[in-house]
Design a protein around this motif. Structure first.
Motif, short mmCIF file in Angstrom:
data_model
loop_
_atom_site.label_atom_id
_atom_site.label_comp_id
_atom_site.label_asym_id
_atom_site.label_seq_id
_atom_site.Cartn_x
_atom_site.Cartn_y
_atom_site.Cartn_z
N LYS A 20 0.86 -1.19 0.00
CA LYS A 20 0.00 0.00 0.00
C LYS A 20 0.89 1.23 0.00
O LYS A 20 1.60 1.47 0.98
CB LYS A 20 -0.88 0.06 1.25
N LYS A 21 0.86 1.97 -1.09
CA LYS A 21 1.67 3.18 -1.24
C LYS A 21 3.13 2.88 -0.95
O LYS A 21 3.75 2.13 -1.68
CB LYS A 21 1.11 4.32 -0.40
N THR A 22 3.71 3.43 0.12
CA THR A 22 5.13 3.20 0.44
C THR A 22 5.30 2.31 1.66
O THR A 22 6.31 2.38 2.36
CB THR A 22 5.86 4.53 0.67
N GLN A 23 4.33 1.44 1.91
CA GLN A 23 4.42 0.52 3.03
C GLN A 23 4.05 -0.89 2.59
O GLN A 23 3.14 -1.10 1.79
CB GLN A 23 3.48 0.94 4.16
N LEU A 24 4.79 -1.87 3.14
CA LEU A 24 4.49 -3.27 2.89
C LEU A 24 3.90 -3.84 4.18
O LEU A 24 4.59 -3.93 5.19
CB LEU A 24 5.77 -4.03 2.50
N HIS A 25 2.61 -4.15 4.15
CA HIS A 25 1.90 -4.68 5.31
C HIS A 25 1.89 -6.20 5.21
O HIS A 25 1.80 -6.75 4.12
CB HIS A 25 0.45 -4.17 5.33
N TYR A 26 1.95 -6.87 6.37
CA TYR A 26 1.90 -8.33 6.35
C TYR A 26 1.31 -8.87 7.66
O TYR A 26 1.28 -8.19 8.68
CB TYR A 26 3.26 -8.95 6.07
N GLY A 27 0.81 -10.11 7.58
CA GLY A 27 0.23 -10.76 8.75
C GLY A 27 -0.12 -12.20 8.43
O GLY A 27 0.14 -12.70 7.33
N ASN A 28 -0.75 -12.85 9.42
CA ASN A 28 -1.06 -14.28 9.30
C ASN A 28 -2.15 -14.59 8.29
O ASN A 28 -2.17 -15.68 7.72
CB ASN A 28 -1.45 -14.84 10.66
N THR A 29 -3.10 -13.66 8.11
CA THR A 29 -4.20 -13.88 7.18
C THR A 29 -4.52 -12.59 6.44
O THR A 29 -4.01 -11.53 6.80
CB THR A 29 -5.50 -14.33 7.91
N GLU A 30 -5.38 -12.68 5.44
CA GLU A 30 -5.79 -11.49 4.68
C GLU A 30 -6.47 -10.47 5.58
O GLU A 30 -6.39 -9.28 5.33
CB GLU A 30 -6.75 -11.88 3.56
N ASN A 31 -7.15 -10.94 6.62
CA ASN A 31 -7.88 -10.05 7.53
C ASN A 31 -7.08 -9.65 8.76
O ASN A 31 -7.57 -8.89 9.58
CB ASN A 31 -9.19 -10.72 7.96
N ASN A 32 -5.88 -10.18 8.91
CA ASN A 32 -5.04 -9.88 10.08
C ASN A 32 -3.66 -9.44 9.60
O ASN A 32 -2.68 -10.13 9.80
CB ASN A 32 -4.95 -11.09 11.00
N VAL A 33 -3.62 -8.27 8.97
CA VAL A 33 -2.38 -7.73 8.43
C VAL A 33 -1.96 -6.60 9.38
O VAL A 33 -2.33 -5.46 9.20
CB VAL A 33 -2.59 -7.21 6.99
N ASN A 34 -1.20 -6.98 10.43
CA ASN A 34 -0.94 -6.04 11.51
C ASN A 34 0.51 -5.59 11.63
O ASN A 34 0.85 -4.87 12.57
CB ASN A 34 -1.41 -6.63 12.83
N ILE A 43 6.30 -2.76 7.08
CA ILE A 43 7.68 -2.42 6.73
C ILE A 43 7.60 -1.14 5.90
O ILE A 43 6.98 -1.13 4.83
CB ILE A 43 8.35 -3.53 5.90
N SER A 44 8.19 -0.06 6.39
CA SER A 44 8.23 1.18 5.64
C SER A 44 9.23 1.02 4.51
O SER A 44 10.34 0.54 4.71
CB SER A 44 8.64 2.35 6.54
N LEU A 45 8.85 1.45 3.31
CA LEU A 45 9.72 1.27 2.14
C LEU A 45 10.56 2.50 1.82
O LEU A 45 11.47 2.43 1.01
CB LEU A 45 8.87 0.89 0.93
N GLU A 46 10.29 3.63 2.47
CA GLU A 46 11.06 4.84 2.20
C GLU A 46 12.49 4.65 2.67
O GLU A 46 12.74 4.36 3.82
CB GLU A 46 10.41 6.04 2.87
N GLY A 47 13.43 4.74 1.74
CA GLY A 47 14.84 4.56 2.06
C GLY A 47 15.26 3.11 2.25
O GLY A 47 16.37 2.83 2.65
N THR A 48 14.38 2.17 1.94
CA THR A 48 14.66 0.75 2.13
C THR A 48 15.49 0.20 0.97
O THR A 48 15.20 0.46 -0.19
CB THR A 48 13.35 -0.04 2.25
N GLU A 49 16.52 -0.55 1.31
CA GLU A 49 17.33 -1.24 0.30
C GLU A 49 16.62 -2.55 -0.05
O GLU A 49 16.15 -3.24 0.85
CB GLU A 49 18.71 -1.57 0.84
N ILE A 50 16.59 -2.88 -1.33
CA ILE A 50 15.99 -4.14 -1.77
C ILE A 50 17.00 -4.87 -2.65
O ILE A 50 17.62 -4.26 -3.52
CB ILE A 50 14.64 -3.93 -2.50
N SER A 51 17.18 -6.16 -2.39
CA SER A 51 18.13 -6.93 -3.18
C SER A 51 17.78 -8.41 -3.14
O SER A 51 17.08 -8.87 -2.24
CB SER A 51 19.56 -6.73 -2.66
N GLU A 52 18.28 -9.13 -4.15
CA GLU A 52 18.14 -10.58 -4.12
C GLU A 52 19.02 -11.10 -3.01
O GLU A 52 20.03 -10.49 -2.67
CB GLU A 52 18.56 -11.18 -5.46
N ALA A 53 18.64 -12.24 -2.42
CA ALA A 53 19.42 -12.81 -1.32
C ALA A 53 19.56 -14.31 -1.52
O ALA A 53 18.70 -14.96 -2.10
CB ALA A 53 18.74 -12.51 0.01
#
Length: 145
Positions: free
Chosen positions: A62-76, A79-89
């Motif tokens: 959602k916009k500049t945030q990655l939300h996550y949780g155990n279920t579709e209805n429990n995304v609590n 992870i803020s994406l502003e300034g976040t490094e992303i790479s393969e691992a």
């Protein structure tokens, strides 16, 4: 294993179907306000902080945030994406893993996709969200290492 590559997300992310675009039901511009707007959503595996086990989680971009949780209805969790490094691992001998390292945190998040296509789609979507959320010059390309 695939060699680490740099990718630029200077164009819009393409999605093969509308189930993961603009909301849970592929919301159109007319009913965006009624639904929570998602740029991408779906199931991925995330490595836990303490035990380092892989746990299935529902992710919503959602916009500049990655939300996550155990279920579709429990995304609590977020992870803020502003300034976040992303790479393969390459970790735990798992293919299709990418890493997120938020700028304001010492924590590193490891996320495992089911296949290479899903990994690339998620990395591009996150990179694109991050780039479009930057303040100031919107022409900056997001680099995936």
């Amino acid at each position: 294993m695939a060699e680490e590559q740099q990718h630029s997300a200077s164009s819009a992310v393409e999605h093969p179907d509308n189930s993961n675009v603009n909301g849970e039901n592929g919301a159109t511009d007319d009913n965006k306000e009624a639904n929570t707007e998602y740029q991408k959503s779906g199931w991925l595996m995330k490595r836990t902080k303490l035990t380092h086990k892989w746990k299935r989680q529902w992710f919503c971009l959602k916009k500049t945030q990655l939300h996550y949780g155990n279920t579709e209805n429990n995304v609590n969790k977020v992870i803020s994406l502003e300034g976040t490094e992303i790479s393969e691992a390459h970790i735990d001998k798992k293919p299709y893993v990418f890493r997120l390292k938020p700028q304001e945190s010492s924590r590193v998040h490891y996320i495992h996709a089911e296949n290479e296509n899903d990994q690339q789609e998620w990395m591009q979507a996150i990179c694109f969200a991050k780039a479009t959320g930057q303040h100031g010059d919107h022409s900056q390309a997001c680099i995936i290492q």
